[in-house]
Design a protein around this motif. Structure first.
Motif, mmCIF file in Angstrom:
data_model
loop_
_atom_site.group_PDB
_atom_site.id
_atom_site.type_symbol
_atom_site.label_atom_id
_atom_site.label_comp_id
_atom_site.label_asym_id
_atom_site.label_seq_id
_atom_site.Cartn_x
_atom_site.Cartn_y
_atom_site.Cartn_z
ATOM 1 N N PRO A 32 -3.278 -5.684 3.841
ATOM 2 C CA PRO A 32 -3.886 -4.407 3.456
ATOM 3 C C PRO A 32 -5.372 -4.595 3.152
ATOM 4 C CG PRO A 32 -2.532 -5.265 1.671
ATOM 5 C CD PRO A 32 -2.344 -6.183 2.833
ATOM 6 N N ALA A 33 -6.181 -3.640 3.583
ATOM 7 C CA ALA A 33 -7.627 -3.728 3.369
ATOM 8 C C ALA A 33 -7.985 -3.578 1.899
ATOM 9 C CB ALA A 33 -8.341 -2.665 4.196
ATOM 10 N N THR A 34 -7.177 -2.853 1.151
ATOM 11 C CA THR A 34 -7.398 -2.689 -0.282
ATOM 12 C C THR A 34 -6.069 -2.903 -1.005
ATOM 13 O OG1 THR A 34 -6.998 -0.306 -0.143
ATOM 14 C CG2 THR A 34 -9.292 -1.020 0.016
ATOM 15 N N PRO A 35 -6.103 -3.332 -2.259
ATOM 16 C CA PRO A 35 -4.846 -3.580 -2.971
ATOM 17 C C PRO A 35 -4.101 -2.304 -3.365
ATOM 18 C CG PRO A 35 -6.727 -4.120 -4.364
ATOM 19 C CD PRO A 35 -7.271 -3.767 -3.015
ATOM 20 N N THR A 36 -4.829 -1.190 -3.526
ATOM 21 C CA THR A 36 -4.168 0.068 -3.865
ATOM 22 C C THR A 36 -4.471 1.108 -2.797
ATOM 23 O OG1 THR A 36 -6.068 0.736 -5.208
ATOM 24 C CG2 THR A 36 -4.272 -0.339 -6.363
ATOM 25 N N ASN A 37 -3.474 1.854 -2.410
ATOM 26 C CA ASN A 37 -3.578 2.911 -1.398
ATOM 27 C C ASN A 37 -4.317 2.482 -0.130
ATOM 28 O OD1 ASN A 37 -2.224 4.763 -3.078
ATOM 29 N ND2 ASN A 37 -4.119 5.112 -4.187
ATOM 30 N N PRO A 38 -3.883 1.393 0.514
ATOM 31 C CA PRO A 38 -4.572 0.945 1.725
ATOM 32 C C PRO A 38 -4.399 1.934 2.872
ATOM 33 C CG PRO A 38 -2.572 -0.324 1.392
ATOM 34 C CD PRO A 38 -2.740 0.554 0.191
ATOM 35 N N LYS A 39 -5.437 2.090 3.643
ATOM 36 C CA LYS A 39 -5.412 2.946 4.829
ATOM 37 C C LYS A 39 -5.567 2.120 6.098
ATOM 38 C CE LYS A 39 -5.525 6.738 2.354
ATOM 39 N NZ LYS A 39 -4.275 7.053 1.764
ATOM 40 N N ILE A 40 -6.074 0.898 5.950
ATOM 41 C CA ILE A 40 -6.311 0.001 7.081
ATOM 42 C C ILE A 40 -5.577 -1.301 6.814
ATOM 43 C CG2 ILE A 40 -8.057 -1.303 8.361
ATOM 44 C CD1 ILE A 40 -10.072 0.842 7.628
ATOM 45 N N GLY A 41 -4.964 -1.844 7.861
ATOM 46 C CA GLY A 41 -4.294 -3.136 7.751
ATOM 47 C C GLY A 41 -4.725 -4.038 8.890
ATOM 48 N N PHE A 42 -4.775 -5.319 8.624
ATOM 49 C CA PHE A 42 -5.148 -6.309 9.622
ATOM 50 C C PHE A 42 -3.960 -7.222 9.859
ATOM 51 C CE2 PHE A 42 -8.744 -5.270 6.903
ATOM 52 C CZ PHE A 42 -9.658 -4.808 7.827
ATOM 53 N N SER A 43 -3.719 -7.597 11.095
ATOM 54 C CA SER A 43 -2.596 -8.498 11.348
ATOM 55 C C SER A 43 -2.854 -9.804 10.615
ATOM 56 C CB SER A 43 -2.397 -8.737 12.844
ATOM 57 O OG SER A 43 -3.342 -9.642 13.346
#
Length: 92
Positions: A32-43
């Motif tokens: 997850p791009a951010t620890p809370t409420n992520p909107k983007i994820g990276f493999s």
């Protein structure tokens, strides 16, 4: 979502209220791009590549993100966002 092979995907996901969204991302092998409420994820493999290049080649994250510009499957706006998110996560 950014995949290891340089593919960028936009997709919708359903999250269970029984766990944090970041945990759901990890369940799908996405960082997850951010620890809370992520909107983007990276493999996770994409993140592993970044880690190896940083540790073994001493490549800064900014250089890694700039190199992504040469891959036709990434949008320039997304690359700038990736670097911004990465820096924010490091220095919070």
């Amino acid at each position: 979502m950014l995949m290891f092979v340089g593919q960028q995907h936009k997709c919708k996901a359903t999250f269970c209220k029984c766990e944090e969204p970041a945990v759901t991302f990890l369940r799908y092998n996405l960082w997850p791009a951010t620890p809370t409420n992520p909107k983007i994820g990276f493999s996770l493999r994409f993140m592993e590549l970044l880690a190896v290049l940083q540790l073994e080649c001493h490549m800064p994250a900014k250089t890694f993100c700039e190199a992504l510009k040469y891959m036709r499957t990434f949008s320039f706006n997304l690359i700038a966002e990736v670097f911004k998110i990465y820096n924010k996560a490091l220095f919070e």
